[in-house]
Design an enzyme around this catalytic site. Structure first.
Site, short mmCIF file in Angstrom:
data_model
loop_
_atom_site.label_atom_id
_atom_site.label_comp_id
_atom_site.label_asym_id
_atom_site.label_seq_id
_atom_site.Cartn_x
_atom_site.Cartn_y
_atom_site.Cartn_z
N THR A 248 0.85 -1.24 -0.08
CA THR A 248 -0.14 0.00 0.11
C THR A 248 0.77 1.20 0.06
O THR A 248 0.64 2.23 -0.92
CB THR A 248 -0.91 -0.01 1.13
OG1 THR A 248 -1.95 -1.00 1.05
CG2 THR A 248 -1.70 1.26 1.31
N ASN B 88 -6.41 -9.06 -7.43
CA ASN B 88 -6.37 -9.50 -6.17
C ASN B 88 -7.88 -10.50 -5.92
O ASN B 88 -7.69 -11.52 -4.99
CB ASN B 88 -5.99 -8.62 -4.96
CG ASN B 88 -7.11 -7.60 -5.14
OD1 ASN B 88 -7.33 -6.83 -6.44
ND2 ASN B 88 -7.35 -6.84 -3.93
N GLN C 267 -0.07 -9.54 -6.19
CA GLN C 267 -0.57 -11.01 -6.20
C GLN C 267 0.57 -11.76 -7.38
O GLN C 267 0.40 -12.90 -7.25
CB GLN C 267 -1.85 -10.95 -6.64
CG GLN C 267 -2.68 -10.45 -5.67
CD GLN C 267 -3.10 -11.02 -4.50
OE1 GLN C 267 -2.82 -12.45 -4.40
NE2 GLN C 267 -3.46 -10.37 -3.51
N SER D 195 4.73 -7.17 -1.67
CA SER D 195 4.58 -7.10 -0.48
C SER D 195 4.96 -8.23 0.16
O SER D 195 5.28 -9.37 -0.61
CB SER D 195 3.17 -7.03 -0.21
OG SER D 195 2.53 -7.52 0.99
N GLY D 196 5.46 -8.22 1.42
CA GLY D 196 6.01 -9.41 2.08
C GLY D 196 5.12 -10.52 2.31
O GLY D 196 5.02 -11.69 2.21
N THR E 208 14.18 4.48 10.18
CA THR E 208 15.05 3.21 10.61
C THR E 208 14.67 2.07 9.57
O THR E 208 13.45 1.79 9.68
CB THR E 208 15.02 3.20 12.03
OG1 THR E 208 15.49 3.92 12.78
CG2 THR E 208 16.12 1.95 12.44
N CYS F 155 -9.46 -6.38 2.21
CA CYS F 155 -9.39 -5.23 2.78
C CYS F 155 -10.74 -4.51 2.82
O CYS F 155 -10.90 -3.61 3.71
CB CYS F 155 -8.50 -4.23 1.81
SG CYS F 155 -7.06 -5.12 1.53
#
Lengths: 383, 383
Positions: free
Chosen positions: B74, B152, B180, B198-199, B236, B323
């Site tokens: 996102t 998705n 996806q 995305s992970g 960080t 979502c």
């Protein structure tokens, strides 16, 4: 690296064991997407996300829906500052200080590039902001004041209660970057509208933080999407990270004030012993100071060299803040408190944590005089 | 929840065991801040951050400094779209499609509110974008085209190679949300300038992702601060998350194409068996389809009821995307492909993963006809 003596807890911290356990559970057992409808997701939502939000809110004494989870304090700062700017009509005036973290300073510089006006308040030689200066700087069109709770480099704790009151009495919103203060002592939020905090400074995971936003404060999101976090911050919630952040907050508040007192004693021992080294000054306020922070300038030596020498003894410290370490510019914070540029280059920050032992501090105190002496002997500037 | 049959891998995934191990190591052993100067930090930087960046870059066949780590897809979508918009002078024109993820759609809506113009391309009844439509929509002032790699909800894989070429030939930048698609099959990046991933969709941690940005693409940061990630994304670095993301990418690419073929077979079995249920349609393209996605509409029943009934059998599925599940609006994707509003409410998405077994699929196939029959019997609309 089992044997490292870690004295850089303002840069980041080692994740607490109880935090790691919680996070792992959400990786492989409670992995559901909290927006989904089935039981696995429900569990993630109520026992993970909602519970964690309640924990943080309770510790701060605010409502749960006033907590917005983010990817960390840098995002929280950006969200607070730009979010308030975007929510307004036209251009506004903002006030901050010269010693803020770059997340705050560079957000404001970006607003300036986009037509907003920003006043940067000076600080005194200890890094303290004068509430009278704030009052003088406020204009009719001032929208937001942003002043950090405690400085990440020199450890000075600002009079936030008073500064926030001045902002409120003059009709401005007040934001504080509380990254270094959150978890160290109870925070005064009475007149604070927005507050940023981070997980990895308090033995929680990196990549997670929150923004406290008082109900009713108008703020646009920075990251749009599925409408998570009350529409203020979209993206699938980082539930393992959030659970870890809440657990870390519990750990910190649970050890308060004993742990702060313990670190304060160690800090004071460091300050008094290091100041015995000739031509050494303490940066930051002696009294209004984070319990775990000591910051010195040593004449004739480079901060980087001190850090490297200490590293050879297995001691981890820093010069300036971690974020700007790779740059060769002197710390904007030290320059703002009037440290001459030569001395600003010779600064060392020592920050303690809950794992720091008396023995470790003694080992550091045993090594530091020799390190400084050796560097001065090699310095072309030393007499 | 050991015994849940998890068929909602498009919403999120269970973290792989090897990923969890890597992440934990960076929580308690390699916890240094990669911007710091001592050995502990150096290790975190080179073996954690730099190595992970190299891994992702190698898998995509791009340069390491073209990978920007973010808090998730996102944020990557927001950064690509708003970052390009902010980098330009004045107002521009953008092109996207009606079936994008909300992270993309709502970023564009926000740009529209701020004076930019956006064209939303339609799709055909299978969800495919026509490259001719794209060519027709491009204007002189079109800055960026954003089209998702694979949808998705309905699983349709877009002709990205061709679409990106059209954009390039007409002088526009091309962004693709590949959330996806990344990890399922090799990606075609020849004419792609920006790509989000995305992970947590590929057995990695939540709260971490990346944006591929081709060298030279002008893009302002969304989050300002210490100047991390080549100045494009401050904060960080979430090293444990980044290490987990890279490890997850390695796992996915390592199992390619066997795992995709295995899932495709299971998916096809699901599709053919479920379509035997009367008055049922498959949503999305039959051929150009994600290997792990099946999406159906069942006349006369509500998608939520199907999900809840299946949940009673310990089966986790979804209706629409995760979502937007809590909302009662029908899926914008299903409406865009022309599914009538009554049918759009009765949709079920089943998405497989590397842990999905044949037995689990058979159990689902055993239960689903009865679930639909039962719900139809209770439906006032059923005949």
């Amino acid at each position: 690296m089992e044997d490292v003596i870690y004295l850089d807890n303002a840069a980041t911290t080692r994740v607490a064991e109880e935090v790691e356990k919680e996070v792992s559970r959400y990786f492989r057992e409670r992995y559901g997407n909290p927006s989904s409808l089935y039981s696995l997701a429900e569990e993630t939502k109520t026992e993970g996300l909602d519970y964690s939000r309640d924990v943080i809110a309770d510790l701060l004494g605010v409502d749960s829906d006033e907590i917005i989870f983010t990817s960390g304090a840098t995002e929280s700062d950006n969200l607070a500052i730009k979010g308030v700017a975007f929510a307004g009509e036209g251009k506004s005036h903002f006030i901050t200080t010269e010693i803020e973290h770059h997340a705050v300073l560079h957000s404001f510089e970006w607003l300036e590039k986009n037509g907003h006006e920003v006043t940067y308040l000076p600080v005194d030689e200890n890094g303290l902001v004068n509430p009278d200066d704030l009052e003088d700087a406020i204009r009719d069109e001032t929208k937001l004041v942003s002043i950090m709770y405690a400085n990440n480099e020199i450890g000075t704790v600002e009079p936030i209660e008073e500064l926030a009151r001045v902002a409120k009495e003059n009709g401005c919103l007040f934001h504080t970057d509380a990254v270094q203060a959150f978890g160290k002592f109870p925070l005064e939020l009475e007149d604070v509208d927005l507050l940023s905090a981070s997980g990895h400074k308090i033995y929680g995971p990196k990549g997670v933080g929150f923004l406290y936003r008082r109900k009713g404060v108008r703020m646009e999101p920075l990251i749009h999407g599925g409408g998570h976090e009350g529409g203020k911050r979209s993206g699938t919630e980082n539930v393992p990270g959030i659970v870890g952040l809440a657990k870390a907050a519990e750990v910190n508040y649970g050890e308060m004030p004993d742990e702060a007192n313990r670190q304060e004693e160690l800090r004071d021992r460091i300050i008094s012993r290091v100041l015995e080294i000739p031509e050494t000054i303490l940066n930051g306020d002696r009294e209004d100071r984070l319990p775990n922070n000591a910051n010195f300038s040593f004449r004739y030596v480079e901060g980087e060299s001190i850090v490297m020498k200490l590293n050879n003894y297995g001691i981890a410290t820093s010069t300036g803040s971690a974020c700007s370490s790779p740059s060769l510019e002197p710390s904007h914070v030290l320059l703002a408190i009037g440290v001459p540029i030569t001395l600003a280059h010779g600064s060392l920050r020592v920050t303690l944590g809950r794992d720091t032992t008396e023995e470790e501090v003694d080992y550091f105190l045993e090594k530091i005089p020799g390190v400084i002496q050796e560097l001065r002997r090699a310095s072309p500037f030393s007499e």
